[in-house]
Design an enzyme around this catalytic site. Structure first.
Site, PDB file in Angstrom:
ATOM      1  N   THR A 193       0.581  -1.193  -0.188  1.00 42.47           N
ATOM      2  CA  THR A 193       0.318  -0.226  -0.178  1.00 42.47           C
ATOM      3  C   THR A 193       0.805   1.686   0.437  1.00 42.47           C
ATOM      4  O   THR A 193       2.383   1.370   0.217  1.00 42.47           O
ATOM      5  CB  THR A 193      -0.432  -0.453   1.480  1.00 42.47           C
ATOM      6  OG1 THR A 193      -1.844  -1.037   1.264  1.00 42.47           O
ATOM      7  CG2 THR A 193      -1.410   1.535   1.500  1.00 42.47           C
ATOM      8  N   ARG A 221     -14.686  -6.409  -0.132  1.00 43.47           N
ATOM      9  CA  ARG A 221     -13.635  -6.241   1.462  1.00 43.47           C
ATOM     10  C   ARG A 221     -13.464  -4.610   1.868  1.00 43.47           C
ATOM     11  O   ARG A 221     -12.975  -4.218   0.542  1.00 43.47           O
ATOM     12  CB  ARG A 221     -13.342  -6.753   2.109  1.00 43.47           C
ATOM     13  CG  ARG A 221     -12.434  -6.389   2.836  1.00 43.47           C
ATOM     14  CD  ARG A 221     -10.585  -6.357   3.392  1.00 43.47           C
ATOM     15  NE  ARG A 221      -9.876  -5.979   4.256  1.00 43.47           N
ATOM     16  CZ  ARG A 221      -8.753  -5.426   3.643  1.00 43.47           C
ATOM     17  NH1 ARG A 221      -8.756  -4.473   3.186  1.00 43.47           N
ATOM     18  NH2 ARG A 221      -7.954  -5.302   5.393  1.00 43.47           N
ATOM     19  N   GLY A 223     -10.805  -2.120   3.884  1.00 41.39           N
ATOM     20  CA  GLY A 223      -9.867  -2.232   4.441  1.00 41.39           C
ATOM     21  C   GLY A 223     -10.278  -0.781   5.401  1.00 41.39           C
ATOM     22  O   GLY A 223     -10.601   0.091   5.301  1.00 41.39           O
ATOM     23  N   ASP A 224      -8.531  -0.758   6.392  1.00 37.91           N
ATOM     24  CA  ASP A 224      -8.558   0.500   7.085  1.00 37.91           C
ATOM     25  C   ASP A 224      -7.744   1.642   6.049  1.00 37.91           C
ATOM     26  O   ASP A 224      -8.512   3.092   6.442  1.00 37.91           O
ATOM     27  CB  ASP A 224      -7.215   0.634   8.107  1.00 37.91           C
ATOM     28  CG  ASP A 224      -6.152   0.094   7.479  1.00 37.91           C
ATOM     29  OD1 ASP A 224      -6.136  -1.023   5.907  1.00 37.91           O
ATOM     30  OD2 ASP A 224      -5.261   0.250   7.415  1.00 37.91           O
ATOM     31  N   THR A 244      -0.265   1.222   7.317  1.00 33.64           N
ATOM     32  CA  THR A 244       0.263   0.382   6.252  1.00 33.64           C
ATOM     33  C   THR A 244      -0.353  -0.965   6.866  1.00 33.64           C
ATOM     34  O   THR A 244       0.822  -1.788   8.107  1.00 33.64           O
ATOM     35  CB  THR A 244       1.256   0.257   5.126  1.00 33.64           C
ATOM     36  OG1 THR A 244       1.006  -1.373   4.306  1.00 33.64           O
ATOM     37  CG2 THR A 244       2.536   0.334   6.266  1.00 33.64           C
ATOM     38  N   GLY A 245      -1.036  -2.192   6.672  1.00 30.06           N
ATOM     39  CA  GLY A 245      -0.815  -3.785   7.323  1.00 30.06           C
ATOM     40  C   GLY A 245      -1.809  -4.345   7.451  1.00 30.06           C
ATOM     41  O   GLY A 245      -2.484  -4.122   6.335  1.00 30.06           O
ATOM     42  N   GLY A 247      -5.716  -4.078   7.663  1.00 25.24           N
ATOM     43  CA  GLY A 247      -6.591  -3.183   8.084  1.00 25.24           C
ATOM     44  C   GLY A 247      -7.119  -3.655   8.756  1.00 25.24           C
ATOM     45  O   GLY A 247      -7.756  -2.344   9.761  1.00 25.24           O
TER      46      GLY A 247
HETATM   47  N1  ASP Z   1      -3.833  -1.945   5.210  1.00 22.33           N
HETATM   48  C1  ASP Z   1      -4.063  -2.305   3.492  1.00 22.33           C
HETATM   49  C2  ASP Z   1      -5.788  -2.830   3.648  1.00 22.33           C
HETATM   50  O1  ASP Z   1      -5.985  -3.337   4.453  1.00 22.33           O
HETATM   51  C3  ASP Z   1      -3.577  -2.918   3.219  1.00 22.33           C
HETATM   52  C4  ASP Z   1      -1.943  -2.126   3.026  1.00 22.33           C
HETATM   53  O2  ASP Z   1      -1.996  -1.203   4.171  1.00 22.33           O
HETATM   54  O3  ASP Z   1      -1.108  -3.297   2.454  1.00 22.33           O
HETATM   55  O4  ASP Z   1      -6.435  -2.554   2.884  1.00 22.33           O
END
Ligand code: ASP
Length: 326
Positions: A193, A221, A223-224, A244-245, A247
């Site tokens: 991301t 879905r 995400g965050d 990032t991570g 979510g």
């Molecule tokens: N945070 C993002 C999500 O969950 C994914 C990412 O940060 O790589 O959609």
């Protein structure tokens, strides 16, 4: 004499007026500019990443930093710098945003993005868009053209079409990199991301995030990344954040807002607040990282994964790009 006096009065009053206006627009310390970006936290392991892949990631972040920083140097707004920097990485297939976005479990692309202005707290986001070349531009338009914060699904795609944003066929987002990312066991798997936080000459902060989401995510879905307070937040009073991570963990703890709240209510520095929030994420079993920037230009980039692609240009103009822990 009378004439000189009245000229002096006019000058004095217009000086007062412009000071008042500057103050209104001002957040932090006017004059200082800074930009920090991430290109995703994930499982890249030092000394195992092919040199070519590492070079592509570094090169992408550098181009994005330069694009955003040029706007800040010219006195542009932080929100425009954030947008410009993110567009560069959305167009770069090596990142999981725009071209290069990962696929859903159905093999499709559903993209999320958000942007927030720390001076006004105005925020815009899109969730699950499928044909918008640059989702961050659609997020910005939500601020500029509506009184809403988030548009999702077909409505968000239609909004982009009506506002004449560049549209693409869904397969535009397909890349070899995206195919590899569909297999979480593949060596090259990483979240990827992108996000940016900027401080402009008027002392205003802004933050933005753009993503294809998590590889193999269930259709629909979200995400965050497009959720204000979870993956993105900006408030001149405290800081700007992009996460990032995984979510779901960021949403449950409102991680981006949690960092701002720690600064606001507990008086923590941006570094301490960001570390504390990532510690919470770790305790919960979640993986990821954040970039955060306060109004003095202090930068924090904690993460609990083996890597987080990140780069910054600090208030002294120094550029730093890193992938692994120090
Ligand atoms: N945070 C993002 C999500 O969950 C994914 C990412 O940060 O790589 O959609």
């Amino acid at each position: 004499m009378k004439c000189i006096l009245s000229l002096a009065c006019v000058t004095f009053f217009s000086a007062c007026l412009s000071t008042a206006q500057d103050k209104q627009a001002s957040g932090g310390e006017p004059g200082k500019i800074a930009l920090v970006m991430h290109g995703g936290a994930g499982g890249l392991v030092k000394d195992t990443v092919p040199a070519e892949q590492e070079a592509k990631l570094r090169e992408g972040i550098e181009r994005a930093l330069k694009a955003g920083y040029a706007i800040l140097e010219q006195g542009g707004e932080s929100i425009s710098a954030v947008q410009a920097a993110i567009v560069v990485l959305e167009d770069d297939p090596h990142f999981n945003a725009g071209k290069g976005a990962v696929k859903t479990s159905e093999g499709k692309h559903e993209l999320d993005a958000s942007i927030m202005d720390g001076a006004t707290l105005k925020a815009g986001a899109v969730g699950g868009v499928t044909i918008v070349k640059n989702p961050i531009k659609a997020a910005r338009l939500v601020i500029d053209k509506t009184w809403h914060v988030m548009l999702a699904g077909p409505g968000a795609d239609a909004f982009a079409r009506i506002n004449e944003l560049e549209l693409v066929e869904p397969d535009y987002f397909d890349t070899n990199v995206a195919m590899q990312k569909l297999d979480p066991a593949a060596e090259e798997y990483h979240f990827g991301t992108v996000g940016a936080v900027a401080l402009d000459k008027n002392g205003n902060l802004a933050a933005g995030t753009s993503t294809g989401g998590l590889s193999g995510k269930k259709f629909g879905r979200i995400g965050d990344s497009p959720i204000i307070g979870a993956g993105t937040y900006a408030d001149n009073e405290t800081c700007g954040v992009s996460g990032t991570g995984q979510g779901e963990y960021f949403i449950r703890r409102a991680i981006a807002y949690d960092i701002a709240a720690r600064m606001k209510y507990a008086g923590e520095s941006v570094a301490k607040a960001a570390d504390s929030s990532i510690a919470t994420l770790t305790n919960d079993g979640g993986q990821g990282g954040v970039i955060a920037l306060d109004r003095k230009g202090q930068i924090a980039t904690p993460f609990n994964t083996s890597s987080m692609v990140r780069g910054s240009i600090d208030t002294s103009g120094k550029m730093t790009i890193k992938i692994f822990a120090d």
